[in-house]
Write a protein that holds these residues in place. Structure first.
Motif, mmCIF file in Angstrom:
data_model
loop_
_atom_site.group_PDB
_atom_site.id
_atom_site.type_symbol
_atom_site.label_atom_id
_atom_site.label_comp_id
_atom_site.label_asym_id
_atom_site.label_seq_id
_atom_site.Cartn_x
_atom_site.Cartn_y
_atom_site.Cartn_z
ATOM 1 N N ALA A 202 0.831 -1.207 0.000
ATOM 2 C CA ALA A 202 0.000 0.000 0.000
ATOM 3 C C ALA A 202 0.862 1.252 0.000
ATOM 4 O O ALA A 202 0.636 2.181 -0.768
ATOM 5 N N GLY A 205 2.453 1.596 -3.344
ATOM 6 C CA GLY A 205 1.495 1.836 -4.428
ATOM 7 C C GLY A 205 0.938 3.237 -4.411
ATOM 8 O O GLY A 205 0.794 3.875 -5.453
ATOM 9 N N ASN A 206 0.585 3.733 -3.237
ATOM 10 C CA ASN A 206 0.064 5.095 -3.118
ATOM 11 C C ASN A 206 0.206 5.536 -1.664
ATOM 12 O O ASN A 206 -0.670 5.286 -0.847
ATOM 13 N N GLU A 208 -0.038 8.297 -0.162
ATOM 14 C CA GLU A 208 -1.069 9.199 0.370
ATOM 15 C C GLU A 208 -2.326 8.406 0.739
ATOM 16 O O GLU A 208 -2.898 8.605 1.814
ATOM 17 N N ALA A 209 -2.732 7.508 -0.124
ATOM 18 C CA ALA A 209 -3.911 6.699 0.190
ATOM 19 C C ALA A 209 -3.639 5.826 1.412
ATOM 20 O O ALA A 209 -4.519 5.637 2.254
ATOM 21 N N ALA A 210 -2.418 5.306 1.511
ATOM 22 C CA ALA A 210 -2.073 4.480 2.669
ATOM 23 C C ALA A 210 -2.172 5.305 3.951
ATOM 24 O O ALA A 210 -2.746 4.868 4.948
ATOM 25 N N ARG A 211 -1.637 6.503 3.894
ATOM 26 C CA ARG A 211 -1.659 7.365 5.080
ATOM 27 C C ARG A 211 -3.092 7.719 5.468
ATOM 28 O O ARG A 211 -3.470 7.666 6.626
ATOM 29 N N LEU A 212 -3.901 8.070 4.462
ATOM 30 C CA LEU A 212 -5.276 8.475 4.763
ATOM 31 C C LEU A 212 -6.135 7.297 5.207
ATOM 32 O O LEU A 212 -7.235 7.482 5.696
ATOM 33 N N SER A 213 -5.650 6.065 4.999
ATOM 34 C CA SER A 213 -6.376 4.904 5.522
ATOM 35 C C SER A 213 -5.991 4.629 6.962
ATOM 36 O O SER A 213 -6.496 3.691 7.561
ATOM 37 N N GLY A 214 -5.043 5.401 7.487
ATOM 38 C CA GLY A 214 -4.640 5.205 8.867
ATOM 39 C C GLY A 214 -3.435 4.298 9.032
ATOM 40 O O GLY A 214 -3.078 3.964 10.156
ATOM 41 N N LEU A 215 -2.811 3.874 7.950
ATOM 42 C CA LEU A 215 -1.610 3.045 8.090
ATOM 43 C C LEU A 215 -0.457 3.913 8.593
ATOM 44 O O LEU A 215 -0.274 5.032 8.132
ATOM 45 N N VAL B 324 -3.520 10.568 11.375
ATOM 46 C CA VAL B 324 -4.678 9.843 10.854
ATOM 47 C C VAL B 324 -4.948 8.606 11.687
ATOM 48 O O VAL B 324 -6.095 8.279 11.990
ATOM 49 N N VAL B 328 -8.454 7.402 13.195
ATOM 50 C CA VAL B 328 -9.092 6.130 12.833
ATOM 51 C C VAL B 328 -9.382 5.320 14.089
ATOM 52 O O VAL B 328 -10.467 4.743 14.243
ATOM 53 N N GLN B 342 -5.860 10.016 -3.639
ATOM 54 C CA GLN B 342 -5.831 9.959 -2.182
ATOM 55 C C GLN B 342 -6.567 8.762 -1.586
ATOM 56 O O GLN B 342 -6.406 8.468 -0.416
ATOM 57 N N VAL B 345 -5.181 2.488 -3.713
ATOM 58 C CA VAL B 345 -3.924 1.982 -4.256
ATOM 59 C C VAL B 345 -4.335 1.243 -5.520
ATOM 60 O O VAL B 345 -4.816 0.111 -5.473
ATOM 61 N N TYR B 356 -7.614 -1.811 4.041
ATOM 62 C CA TYR B 356 -6.470 -1.098 4.618
ATOM 63 C C TYR B 356 -6.754 -0.508 5.995
ATOM 64 O O TYR B 356 -5.889 -0.520 6.862
#
Ligand code: ATP
Ligand code: MG
Lengths: 327, 502
Positions: A202, A205-206, A208-215, B324, B328, B342, B345, B356
């Motif tokens: 994740a 791959g992206n 920003e998306a990983a961060r915004l998912s809380g990872l 974040v 969460v 944003q 993936v 995720y």
């Protein structure tokens, strides 16, 4: 949900595109098989027990080093320091044994710990220091090599029996090959089964998306580089075990072999894609080519040219594969 | 029409692997007319227009331009024939300037060097055409999704196309920008440009369309005039009628406990001194023009960005700014405005993308709970009717609306009780929108709280119990559901409007 599927008329599989897709998806494996067959035909020396064991030993160092780099590349970074870290780790291990008089197995652990720590430093610099990993690990490449020379004063240091064992044989099987198999299983387990491993895809791959998912992206990056350092240390110890000594100039330039193996194995330098099995195949391709060219008495100068071309072809396959996917 | 069409897709089909996505469809694009494509998420609209744009090649059938069969092996070939396309997913280079993006591939040069003055001037002209007031030297990556969409439109308009294909250009736009766009479309139509238009906003169809081709599961099911009543269009498209577009009840219990408290939140250049409360069971809508700071506010609350002053409290627990993970853990879920950049993936599977947010919380001793994850993902994909042929297919290969549902689904799986939704239904079809609204209702009925930002004012009005109106980074006013009308909101959103900030 599956209505499109049910309504789809049975498509006549276009054999040509299916073959093209298989070749593109398994380019490295197909290349490896072709290579082996060609060498088998070209020289009787290729398919001998001794040569195959030789290949196994050589692959083990490259592949173990490349496993760590696989983590980093999947997570969207790069690690240029693994060659130097391998040398430093084996040197530290040797120093603890030969100069500080630590028990052999503790010295071995110290080596592994050294790799782990340098990896953590790489990780902190790139995750929290916001240095591009290219820069952070380029700096570490130089620092680690420098420290290796400082510790050794430019001279080889004998290794502990435990490290030397890593270079020996158990019956007919070289220990490095056993270590390779175990390391591959562990690396593959980490990448496929663990939370950290799945998160790497994740993050690569992206991010920003990983961060915004809380990872926890930064923590994941530190772990990734720490793992890379640990595997580099293991590769360094394998190398030292084979020579019964830690060499200050060990593994110079190996980072490029490791990266090449990962890329030939199908990982994308853009991040988010890559597998341990691919990396094993990539490392085999590299080593078998070198081995074959040696058997055929091609000079090492030309070997470099050939290896460069192979990397270009492998990346070309990668591009082709993307095209058949999206197109 | 007896006149020769500019462009025809004649009985085209397209499959990806075993799945047939478009089958035996014929579309004509006539000069000076707008051909609308209508269909549910995943019906095959984007796939169809990608065959006009040279992105995909049909497996069966032909492409005709001016009555002559042509091959469109790549995007360049289509452009050469005067076909300009605005794709559903933006294709901009975030690190380049607005001007460079608008003029991409046609950068003016003098003596082999970039002619910056000419570059800026031409880009400016294209932007003025659609009334986008941004600095041409601004970095595209710094713009919000609506402005990026307008840059993309300007880019397509600046090539002198004979055929203009617009795939959901209005999904992220507010009414005002949409009107600007439609003015340009009317001008182009008068000049004889042929257009293809896709939108899930049915009211827009009668406004600018001429004919509508309705697709269902990759098949053309009807061709009707654009003046066809909306409920008839819905029936053709989904095979049933939709009773209630906004199924929001009378609102929350008045005394629900406070779930989210925002106090004095400020972030230089984006918003300042924002305070509000959201109670259990409540949907708070945030309205405002593009650039009013709504997205930035949501991001700050979600921990995506840091802020300069103020606090965010969830159920009495203060959230750490810019974290974040903490948000969460406190039950906050955030659907960001730009699913491609944003939210997702793209190369990872639908299954992975849905999981995720719960990857760590469902793990046992650091090991991923694969079986459970797959079960949850399949269940939520069913609830949201995510159309796919395999839950392990890369999310990139889903249609736009289905990708959007995947971002939403992640937080459904996480069981988030404070949902921050930024354009939650961007690109989602009318039927699936209702399903998302039902989910919103279920979440609030279960004691959750929702903050919703949307460029679609009817959606904000229809689904909110209370509406905050933002203007230039500040709260301009608050309206109860009863008071909130289009006029009341627009008055608050535009009063003393300062020149828009770039
Ligand atoms: N590259 C691909 N590989 C596999 N399936 C694909 C690919 N591209 C599209 N599809 C499938 O084709 C179907 C139609 O997709 P398409 O994007 O044309 O839908 P659409 O009508 O534009 O939907 P939306 O309103 O959501 O944008 C979808 O089910 C999608 O999953
Ligand atoms: Mg689409």
């Amino acid at each position: 949900m599956t209505s499109t599927l049910e309504q789809a008329p049975p498509t006549t599989p276009d054999r040509r595109t299916r073959v093209a897709r298989f070749l593109a998806d398994n380019g490295a494996l197909v290349g490896l098989v072709v290579l082996c067959v060609a060498l088998f035909i070209a020289t009787p020396d290729f398919l001998t027990g001794r040569n195959l064991l030789n290949i196994g030993i050589q692959v083990s160092t490259v592949a173990v080093l490349a496993f760590g780099v696989t983590f980093v590349i999947v997570a969207g970074g790069i690690d240029l320091s693994v060659g130097s870290v391998a040398a430093l780790s084996s040197m530290v291990s040797g120093w603890f044994f030969a100069s500080a008089g630590l028990p052999g197995w503790l010295a071995l652990l110290a080596g592994l710990l050294t790799g782990l720590l340098t990896g953590v430093v790489n990780g902190l610099a790139s995750a929290y220091g916001r240095l591009p990993s290219f820069i952070a690990t380029l700096a570490m490449l130089s620092v680690a090599r420098g420290l290796t020379l400082v510790i050794s004063d430019g001279r080889p240091i004998p290794t502990s029996p435990q490290v030397s064992f890593l270079g020996s044989d158990v019956g007919p099987v070289p220990v490095p090959v056993i270590v390779l198999v175990l390391a591959a299983l562990v690396a593959s387990f980490v990448l496929n089964r663990t939370v950290v491993g799945r998160s790497m895809y994740a993050v690569g791959g992206n991010p920003e998306a990983a961060r915004l998912s809380g990872l926890p992206v930064q923590r994941i990056l530190v772990t990734v580089f720490a793992l890379s350092g640990l595997f580099a240390a293991l590769a360094g110890l394998l190398l030292a075990g084979r020579l019964d000594s830690a060499q200050p100039q060990a593994a110079v330039g190996y980072e490029l072999d490791a990266i090449a193996a990962v890329v030939i194995g199908g990982a994308s330098l853009a991040g988010g894609v890559g597998r341990i099995s691919g990396t094993v195949i990539g490392a085999l391709v590299l080593v078998v080519i070198r081995n074959g060219l040696n058997l055929l008495n091609v000079t090492s100068f030309w070997q470099q040219v050939v290896i460069g071309l192979v990397i270009a072809i492998a990346v070309g396959f990668d591009v082709l594969r993307r095209r058949t996917r999206t197109g | 029409m007896t006149q020769q069409p500019l462009l025809t897709l004649e009985r085209v089909s397209k499959s990806f692997g075993p799945v047939t996505v478009v089958s035996d469809v014929t579309v004509h694009v006539h000069a000076g007319a707008v051909q609308v494509l209508l269909g549910e998420n995943g019906a095959g609209k984007s796939t169809l227009i990608k065959m006009m744009a040279g992105v995909h090649q049909p497996d069966g059938g032909r492409v005709l331009v001016d009555g002559r069969p042509v091959q469109l092996p790549n995007v360049h070939a289509a452009e050469q024939l005067g076909i300009a396309t605005i794709h559903q997913e933006l294709n901009l280079v975030g690190s380049l300037s607005v001007a460079e993006n608008v003029m991409m591939g046609r950068i003016p040069t003098r003596f082999g060097l970039v002619d910056r003055r000419e570059l800026r001037a031409r880009a400016r002209a294209a932007l003025d055409l659609i009334g986008l007031d941004v600095d041409v030297d601004a970095r595209v990556g710094d713009l919000g999704i609506a402005r990026q969409q307008l840059v993309e439109i300007a880019k397509a308009l600046s090539v002198d196309a004979r055929i203009l294909v617009l795939d959901e250009p209005t999904a992220a736009l507010t009414r005002r920008e949409t009107e600007n766009l439609f003015r340009v479309v009317a001008q182009l139509r008068a000049r004889g440009v042929g257009m293809v238009f896709i939108s899930h906003h049915l009211d827009e169809i009668a406004e600018i369309g001429d004919t509508v081709l309705v697709l269902r599961d990759g098949h053309a099911v009807a061709e009707v005039p654009a003046s066809t009543p909306e409920d008839e269009l819905v029936r053709l498209m989904v095979g049933r009628s939709i009773d209630e577009q906004y199924p929001r009840g009378t609102g929350p219990v008045a005394e629900g406990t406070e779930v989210l408290a925002v106090d004095g939140l400020s972030s230089a250049g984006s918003f300042s001194d924002i305070s509000f409360r959201v109670r259990q069971g409540e949907v708070l809508g945030i309205a405002g023009l593009v650039g009013a700071g709504r997205t930035e506010l949501l991001r700050a609350i979600a921990g995506a960005d840091r802020y300069d002053a103020g606090t965010v409290t969830v159920r009495g627990r203060r959230l750490r700014p810019g974290d974040v993970g903490a948000a969460v853990a406190a039950g906050v879920g955030h659907v960001p405005e730009d699913r491609k950049a944003q939210g997702l993936v793209l190369d990872a599977s639908v299954n992975d993308n849905l999981g995720y947010a719960t990857l760590a919380s469902t793990a046992r001793m650091g090991l991923v709970d694969f079986a459970g994850q797959r079960r949850r993902a399949e269940q939520v994909a069913g609830t949201l009717r995510i159309r796919m042929h395999d839950i392990d297919q890369p999310v990139r290969s889903l249609s736009g609306g289905n990708q959007q549902k995947a971002v939403f689904g992640r937080w459904v799986i996480a069981g988030s009780t404070v949902l921050l939704l930024d354009e939650p239904t961007r690109g989602v079809d009318v039927g699936a929108k209702v399903e998302i609204y039902e989910l919103i209702n279920a979440i609030t009925a279960g004691g959750g709280a929702i903050v919703m930002v949307s460029s679609e004012l009817p959606e904000v009005l229809g689904m909110s119990d209370r509406v905050l109106v933002m203007r230039d980074g500040r709260i301009a006013g608050e309206l109860s559901a009863a008071e909130a009308t289009q006029d009341a909101v627009m008055t608050l959103a535009t009063r003393d409007v300062a020149p828009a900030q770039p």
